[in-house]
Scaffold this active site. Structure first.
Site, short mmCIF file in Angstrom:
data_model
loop_
_atom_site.label_atom_id
_atom_site.label_comp_id
_atom_site.label_asym_id
_atom_site.label_seq_id
_atom_site.Cartn_x
_atom_site.Cartn_y
_atom_site.Cartn_z
N LYS A 99 -1.51 1.57 14.28
CA LYS A 99 -2.60 2.30 14.66
C LYS A 99 -4.00 1.90 13.83
CE LYS A 99 -4.20 7.22 14.22
NZ LYS A 99 -3.75 8.72 13.91
N HIS A 157 33.99 8.67 6.08
CA HIS A 157 34.88 8.09 5.09
C HIS A 157 34.11 7.40 3.98
CE1 HIS A 157 38.38 7.96 7.91
NE2 HIS A 157 37.24 7.86 8.91
N GLU A 173 7.45 12.66 5.98
CA GLU A 173 6.27 12.24 5.88
C GLU A 173 5.07 13.59 6.42
OE1 GLU A 173 4.33 7.96 5.97
OE2 GLU A 173 4.03 8.92 8.02
N GLU A 201 1.93 -5.13 5.80
CA GLU A 201 3.07 -5.62 6.06
C GLU A 201 2.91 -6.20 7.69
OE1 GLU A 201 2.48 -2.66 4.86
OE2 GLU A 201 4.27 -1.93 3.80
N GLY A 207 0.74 8.46 13.81
CA GLY A 207 2.03 7.32 13.52
C GLY A 207 3.11 7.72 13.97
O1 F6P Z 1 1.95 4.38 5.18
C1 F6P Z 1 2.34 5.42 6.03
C2 F6P Z 1 1.82 5.04 7.43
O2 F6P Z 1 0.36 5.05 7.46
C3 F6P Z 1 2.54 5.59 8.59
O3 F6P Z 1 1.93 7.06 8.61
C4 F6P Z 1 2.57 4.84 9.76
O4 F6P Z 1 3.32 5.32 10.63
C5 F6P Z 1 2.44 3.79 9.10
O5 F6P Z 1 2.19 3.46 7.77
C6 F6P Z 1 1.99 2.29 9.90
O6 F6P Z 1 0.68 2.56 10.07
P1 F6P Z 1 -0.10 1.49 10.91
O7 F6P Z 1 0.33 2.07 12.64
O8 F6P Z 1 -1.67 2.08 10.73
O9 F6P Z 1 0.27 0.09 10.48
#
Ligand code: F6P
Length: 489
Positions: free
Chosen positions: A176, A352, A321, A182, A235
């Site tokens: 978003k 289990h 969240e 990451e 998100g």
């Molecule tokens: O760190 C939380 C968050 O902002 C979530 O709310 C979101 O879904 C996720 O990270 C990924 O964010 P983005 O879509 O901006 O990469």
């Protein structure tokens, strides 16, 4: 241990029509709350509380696309993706979906090369939805094999590389904000992998899905391959938007539309049904009862269907969240506990492993069982018979308990559960199910009094990670400094 003074077995004895009264069918899904402590009085108190909390007004605001996310000054317009909302928002969602459809057709027509694999890079709400949907609905064959990579740990990406051919892969960068570390790092590594393999123009194999198209352009994605979605779609509420691009590719456009139609059916139920028969409303009132009056700190979701194995993880983000907050809309401390911890797994595996505690531990955990009447396979029908028999047996055992002279073999019972039964697992029903959870989360938020659409609690840790990554532990606690030194950071 937290408990409820009301005894479930007694409720059944006192109310002969209990199963019918506390079951609702909506969006093709059967909900049975009879094995919870719900009563007319609990419902009546809950409805009165909803009135005091201006629930009708909040729901109207959500549906009309008015501001409901006050800390960020935004509406929450995931319903507009399904056709309900402000006229201009619904029109915009439709236009953006048209753009996405065009790109799906371009990929299908081979205009981006001979694509066989999709590497979808996205985390949290930008990854969990596609991961759940493709896994749940794509088992009878998909047009493209989809790998959803979220973790920054290179092992996650290596696993995808082992299954994908760089010459036949499409990289979907889903973020978003288009700034999430990451995702951006994983995306860069996919491009490197393609380059190293000698792919001609790896950038030509990238699609960006984002609410900040300018950032995607800056990152080098061609404008024709940027699929925007609107800032007002959060998100964890975004799988209906262009975040669903790999779903539409893998399962086909019709399936994606059916998913939206199923969600729209649940939206109409949520908007129109009387509170006494409204599935998300009843579910949320019962949620609040267990957290606030029975002091349950967790709730567990067990899907008795392998195809729904990623549902608990999806719900963890949606519920925790959204409603894991400490202050209300005006920043005042909350007067009631926030959302419980959502956890779970699949049946029968979980039986289990963790069910021992559910049956005999000194904690009470409201359990949610999900099952699908039609099997997802054509193997010996005994598989499904065993699966569903176990599902029903666990719910019954939790509630009824068993008397024994031997304390170690006695079951106290009176442990609540909900059963959610789907006729079949198809796109429409799954869409309705996910929309049910969204609305239930919203009703919980209104009852708690918090804003379910922001997530500032995740920011501080991100900032510190950046600081540590840059080699700066100065001013941090002694344990962190020592650990960083030991690691060599
Ligand atoms: O760190 C939380 C968050 O902002 C979530 O709310 C979101 O879904 C996720 O990270 C990924 O964010 P983005 O879509 O901006 O990469």
């Amino acid at each position: 241990m937290p408990s409820s003074a009301t005894v479930l077995n007694d409720l059944f004895a006192q109310e002969p029509g209990r199963v019918e009264r506390w079951s609702v069918e909506a969006g093709g899904i059967w909900f049975d709350w009879s094995k919870t402590h719900v009563t007319e009085s609990l419902l009546g108190d809950g409805v009165a509380r909803l009135e005091r909390a201006d629930f009708d007004d909040w729901r109207q605001r959500l549906v009309r696309g008015a501001i409901v996310n006050e800390t960020e000054g935004r509406a929450a317009e995931h319903l507009a993706e399904r056709g309900t909302g402000a006229t201009e928002s619904v029109a915009l969602a439709r236009a953006l979906r048209g753009r996405m459809h065009g790109l799906v057709e371009a990929v299908n027509a081979g205009l981006l090369g001979e694509i066989r694999h999709i590497i979808h890079v996205g985390i949290g709400g930008s990854g969990l939805g596609p991961k759940l949907l493709v896994d749940a609905l794509g088992r009878d064959g998909v047009r493209y094999a989809v790998w959803v990579v979220s973790n920054v740990d290179g092992c996650a990406l290596k696993e995808a590389f082992a299954h994908c051919d760089p010459h036949h892969s499409l990289l979907v960068v889903a973020s978003k904000t288009f700034t999430t570390i990451e995702t951006m790092l994983n995306a860069a590594s996919v491009l490197e992998w393609m380059e190293e393999a000698g792919v001609d123009d790896p950038h030509g194999r990238v699609v960006a899905v984002t609410a900040d198209p300018d950032k995607a352009l800056e990152w080098g994605v061609d404008e024709t391959r940027v699929l925007p979605f609107t800032e007002t779609v959060g998100g964890r509420y975004s799988l209906w938007s262009s975040i669903g691009f790999p779903v539409a590719l893998a399962l086909g456009w019709d399936a994606f539309e059916q998913l939206l139609d199923g969600a729209a059916a649940m939206d109409q139920h949520f908007i129109a049904a009387d509170p006494a028969r409204n599935a998300p409303v009843i579910a949320a009132l019962i949620d609040r009862y267990y957290v606030e009056q029975a002091a349950c700190q967790t709730r567990a979701v067990f899907a008795y269907d392998e195809r729904l194995r990623f549902l608990p993880a999806y719900l963890q983000q949606l519920e925790m969240e959204s409603n894991g907050k400490s202050v209300d809309h005006a920043g005042r401390p909350l007067m009631v506990p926030s959302a419980p911890i959502t956890w779970g797994g699949v049946g029968t595996d979980a039986q289990h492993a963790v069910f021992q505690l559910l049956h005999q531990g000194r904690v009470m955990v409201p359990v949610e069982f999900l099952a699908v009447i039609e099997p997802g396979h054509d193997l010996d029908e005994n598989h499904h018979l065993q699966l569903l028999s176990n599902c029903l047996a666990q719910a019954s055992a939790l509630m009824t308990g068993r008397v024994s002279d031997d304390p170690a073999r006695a079951y106290a019972g009176n442990r609540p559960s909900v059963t959610i039964l789907l006729d079949r697992l198809d796109p429409a029903t799954l869409g309705a199910l996910i929309a049910f959870y969204e609305h239930r989360t919203f009703v919980n938020a209104v009852l708690i009094g918090n804003n379910p659409f922001d997530q500032f609690g995740v920011e501080w840790g991100k900032q510190l990670a950046r600081q540590i990554g840059d080699g700066g532990t100065g001013g941090m606690d002694a344990s962190t400094v020592a650990l960083a030194k030991r690691i060599g950071l």
